[in-house]
Design an enzyme around this catalytic site. Structure first.
Site, PDB file in Angstrom:
ATOM      1  N   SER A   7       0.918  -1.396  -0.150  1.00 50.47           N
ATOM      2  CA  SER A   7       0.142  -0.162  -0.121  1.00 50.47           C
ATOM      3  C   SER A   7       1.002   1.316  -0.089  1.00 50.47           C
ATOM      4  O   SER A   7       1.770   1.562   1.037  1.00 50.47           O
ATOM      5  CB  SER A   7      -0.995   0.163   1.257  1.00 50.47           C
ATOM      6  OG  SER A   7      -1.298   1.288   1.526  1.00 50.47           O
ATOM      7  N   HIS A  32      -0.609  -1.356  -4.154  1.00 50.81           N
ATOM      8  CA  HIS A  32      -2.011  -0.898  -3.874  1.00 50.81           C
ATOM      9  C   HIS A  32      -2.247   0.628  -3.653  1.00 50.81           C
ATOM     10  O   HIS A  32      -1.459   1.408  -2.916  1.00 50.81           O
ATOM     11  CB  HIS A  32      -2.294  -1.717  -2.543  1.00 50.81           C
ATOM     12  CG  HIS A  32      -3.501  -1.679  -1.865  1.00 50.81           C
ATOM     13  ND1 HIS A  32      -4.682  -2.315  -2.291  1.00 50.81           N
ATOM     14  CD2 HIS A  32      -4.086  -0.767  -0.880  1.00 50.81           C
ATOM     15  CE1 HIS A  32      -5.860  -1.903  -1.471  1.00 50.81           C
ATOM     16  NE2 HIS A  32      -5.487  -1.082  -0.698  1.00 50.81           N
ATOM     17  N   ASP A  34      -4.227   3.735  -2.389  1.00 46.48           N
ATOM     18  CA  ASP A  34      -5.362   3.816  -1.648  1.00 46.48           C
ATOM     19  C   ASP A  34      -5.855   5.372  -2.168  1.00 46.48           C
ATOM     20  O   ASP A  34      -5.249   6.374  -1.666  1.00 46.48           O
ATOM     21  CB  ASP A  34      -4.847   3.945  -0.099  1.00 46.48           C
ATOM     22  CG  ASP A  34      -5.043   2.442   0.295  1.00 46.48           C
ATOM     23  OD1 ASP A  34      -3.671   2.014   0.858  1.00 46.48           O
ATOM     24  OD2 ASP A  34      -5.801   1.727   0.205  1.00 46.48           O
ATOM     25  N   MET A  36      -8.467   8.311  -1.311  1.00 41.92           N
ATOM     26  CA  MET A  36      -9.315   8.884  -0.294  1.00 41.92           C
ATOM     27  C   MET A  36      -9.783  10.303  -0.612  1.00 41.92           C
ATOM     28  O   MET A  36      -8.875  11.017  -1.029  1.00 41.92           O
ATOM     29  CB  MET A  36      -8.643   8.794   1.044  1.00 41.92           C
ATOM     30  CG  MET A  36      -8.140   7.433   1.295  1.00 41.92           C
ATOM     31  SD  MET A  36      -7.219   7.458   2.942  1.00 41.92           S
ATOM     32  CE  MET A  36      -6.661   5.963   3.040  1.00 41.92           C
ATOM     33  N   HIS A  66      -7.541   0.937  -4.824  1.00 40.48           N
ATOM     34  CA  HIS A  66      -8.596   1.068  -3.837  1.00 40.48           C
ATOM     35  C   HIS A  66      -9.357   2.410  -3.700  1.00 40.48           C
ATOM     36  O   HIS A  66      -8.679   3.216  -3.065  1.00 40.48           O
ATOM     37  CB  HIS A  66      -8.028   0.444  -2.488  1.00 40.48           C
ATOM     38  CG  HIS A  66      -8.975   0.570  -1.290  1.00 40.48           C
ATOM     39  ND1 HIS A  66      -8.598   0.015  -0.084  1.00 40.48           N
ATOM     40  CD2 HIS A  66     -10.199   0.321  -1.379  1.00 40.48           C
ATOM     41  CE1 HIS A  66      -9.725  -0.058   0.698  1.00 40.48           C
ATOM     42  NE2 HIS A  66     -10.653   0.250   0.206  1.00 40.48           N
ATOM     43  N   MET A  68     -11.662   4.735  -1.749  1.00 38.40           N
ATOM     44  CA  MET A  68     -12.526   4.887  -0.810  1.00 38.40           C
ATOM     45  C   MET A  68     -12.903   6.439  -1.049  1.00 38.40           C
ATOM     46  O   MET A  68     -12.662   7.373  -0.323  1.00 38.40           O
ATOM     47  CB  MET A  68     -11.508   4.983   0.478  1.00 38.40           C
ATOM     48  CG  MET A  68     -11.196   3.651   0.836  1.00 38.40           C
ATOM     49  SD  MET A  68      -9.653   3.578   1.832  1.00 38.40           S
ATOM     50  CE  MET A  68      -8.089   3.589   0.721  1.00 38.40           C
ATOM     51  N   MET A 138     -11.849  -5.447   4.618  1.00 38.35           N
ATOM     52  CA  MET A 138     -11.074  -4.173   5.296  1.00 38.35           C
ATOM     53  C   MET A 138     -10.822  -5.074   6.757  1.00 38.35           C
ATOM     54  O   MET A 138     -11.834  -5.441   7.280  1.00 38.35           O
ATOM     55  CB  MET A 138     -11.909  -3.081   5.397  1.00 38.35           C
ATOM     56  CG  MET A 138     -11.903  -2.381   3.880  1.00 38.35           C
ATOM     57  SD  MET A 138     -10.247  -2.021   3.463  1.00 38.35           S
ATOM     58  CE  MET A 138      -9.559  -0.934   4.461  1.00 38.35           C
ATOM     59  N   ASP A 176      -6.977  -6.052   3.931  1.00 36.98           N
ATOM     60  CA  ASP A 176      -6.123  -4.754   3.895  1.00 36.98           C
ATOM     61  C   ASP A 176      -6.466  -4.159   5.350  1.00 36.98           C
ATOM     62  O   ASP A 176      -7.583  -3.678   5.552  1.00 36.98           O
ATOM     63  CB  ASP A 176      -7.011  -4.010   2.730  1.00 36.98           C
ATOM     64  CG  ASP A 176      -6.418  -2.681   2.524  1.00 36.98           C
ATOM     65  OD1 ASP A 176      -7.001  -1.932   1.878  1.00 36.98           O
ATOM     66  OD2 ASP A 176      -5.364  -2.296   3.068  1.00 36.98           O
TER      67      ASP A 176
HETATM   68  C1  DX5 Z   1      -6.802   1.949   4.712  1.00 37.85           C
HETATM   69  C2  DX5 Z   1      -6.122   1.738   3.591  1.00 37.85           C
HETATM   70  C3  DX5 Z   1      -5.146   0.328   3.724  1.00 37.85           C
HETATM   71  C4  DX5 Z   1      -3.753   0.809   4.319  1.00 37.85           C
HETATM   72  C5  DX5 Z   1      -3.264  -0.320   4.866  1.00 37.85           C
HETATM   73  O1  DX5 Z   1      -7.781   2.675   4.575  1.00 37.85           O
HETATM   74  O2  DX5 Z   1      -7.161   1.121   2.856  1.00 37.85           O
HETATM   75  O3  DX5 Z   1      -4.666  -0.053   2.425  1.00 37.85           O
HETATM   76  O4  DX5 Z   1      -3.037   2.029   3.697  1.00 37.85           O
HETATM   77  O5  DX5 Z   1      -2.041   0.365   5.576  1.00 37.85           O
HETATM   78  P1  DX5 Z   1      -1.372  -0.728   6.892  1.00 37.85           P
HETATM   79  O6  DX5 Z   1      -1.040  -1.926   6.040  1.00 37.85           O
HETATM   80  O7  DX5 Z   1      -0.293   0.400   7.436  1.00 37.85           O
HETATM   81  O8  DX5 Z   1      -2.528  -0.958   7.818  1.00 37.85           O
HETATM   82 ZN    ZN Z   2      -6.334  -0.098   0.723  1.00 37.34          ZN
END
Ligand code: DX5
Ligand code: ZN
Length: 217
Positions: A7, A32, A34, A36, A66, A68, A138, A176
Site C-alpha cells: 500500500s 495498492h 489507496d 481517499m 482501492h 475509498m 477491510m 487490507d
Molecule cells: C486504509 C487503506 C489500507 C492501509 C493499509 O484505509 O485501505 O490499504 O493503507 O495500511 P497498513 O498496512 O499500514 O494498515
Molecule cells: Zn487499501
C-alpha cells in the site's frame, strides 16, 4: 501462492517510484493505491495524476486501485486511463448502484473488486460475487494506514472462501489493514489470496526483509 500488495499510502511520496521499486525488487507483487476523497473517509490521499506518473515510471506493475470515495462511477475512468489494472470500490459508497458501478469499471477496461468495511457483513456482497474479480475485506476502518488489525476480518475471509467454493466463483480474496508478521499468517490460513501491507513494509526498519517474510508465507 499468496501475493503481496504494497500500500503506497505509507510510502515516501517525495521518492515514490524509487521507494516502490525497492519493494518490487524484493517480491512485492502489486502496488495498492489507496484513493481517499475526504468525504467517504475522513482523509485525503492522492488522485489519478499520481497514478499516471507512477505508471509512467513503473509501467510493468499491476496497479490495484482501492477507491475509498463516494462517487466511484464518476472517477473510475480517470484511474483506468492513468493505468489502473483493477479498481475496487466500497459497497457502502453505492449500496443502490452496485451493478452500474461494476459495469462502469468494466467499461473502462479494468478488473473489478468490491470492498467491505469491518461493520459490513460478508453476505452483503453475495449478490455480486459472480461478477467480481476480487473482494477486499477491510481489517481496519478505511482512511488511515498504521491501524490495529481487526480479527473479525478472518471470519469474513472464511465465509467468502466457502461461498466461492460453493458456487465455483473465481474472485480473489484480499485483506487490507494492519497486516504484518503476526497477522499475515492468520489471514493466509483464513483464505486471503492477496495481503495488503503498508506500514509493515514501507515503515519497517528493513523493508526488503519485511517483504521477503510476507512473500514467503
Ligand atoms: C486504509 C487503506 C489500507 C492501509 C493499509 O484505509 O485501505 O490499504 O493503507 O495500511 P497498513 O498496512 O499500514 O494498515
Ligand atoms: Zn487499501
Amino acid at each position: 501462492m499468496t501475493k503481496i500488495a504494497a500500500s503506497i499510502l505509507s510510502a515516501d511520496f517525495a521518492d515514490l517510484a524509487a521507494d516502490c521499486q525497492r519493494l518490487l525488487n524484493q517480491g512485492t507483487d502489486l502496488l495498492h493505491f489507496d484513493v481517499m476523497d475526504g468525504h467517504f473517509v475522513p482523509n485525503i490521499s492522492f488522485g489519478a495524476p499520481v497514478l499516471e506518473c507512477l505508471h509512467k515510471a513503473l509501467p510493468e506493475v499491476f496497479y490495484d486501485v482501492h477507491l475509498m470515495i463516494s462517487d466511484p462511477v464518476k472517477y473510475a475512468p480517470d484511474f483506468a486511463k492513468a493505468g489502473a489494472n483493477l479498481i475496487t470500490f466500497h459497497l457502502e459508497a453505492v449500496p443502490d448502484a452496485v451493478p452500474e458501478t461494476i459495469a462502469a469499471i468494466r467499461a473502462a477496461g479494468c478488473q473489478v473488486g468490491i470492498s467491505i468495511k469491518p461493520g459490513t457483513p460478508a453476505e452483503a456482497v453475495y449478490p455480486y460475487l459472480d461478477d467480481l474479480d476480487l473482494v477486499l475485506v477491510m481489517s481496519v476502518e478505511p482512511g488511515f494506514g498504521g491501524q490495529k488489525f481487526m480479527p473479525s476480518a478472518l471470519e469474513k475471509l472464511r465465509w467468502l472462501r466457502e461461498e466461492r467454493a460453493r458456487r465455483s466463483a473465481h474472485f480473489l480474496l484480499e485483506v487490507d489493514g494492519g497486516v504484518d508478521d503476526a497477522t499475515a499468517p492468520l489471514c493466509v490460513e483464513a483464505g486471503a489470496d492477496i495481503l495488503v501491507a503498508g506500514s509493515a513494509v514501507f515503515g519497517a526498519a528493513d523493508p526488503a526483509a519485511a517483504v521477503r517474510r510476507l512473500a514467503a508465507l
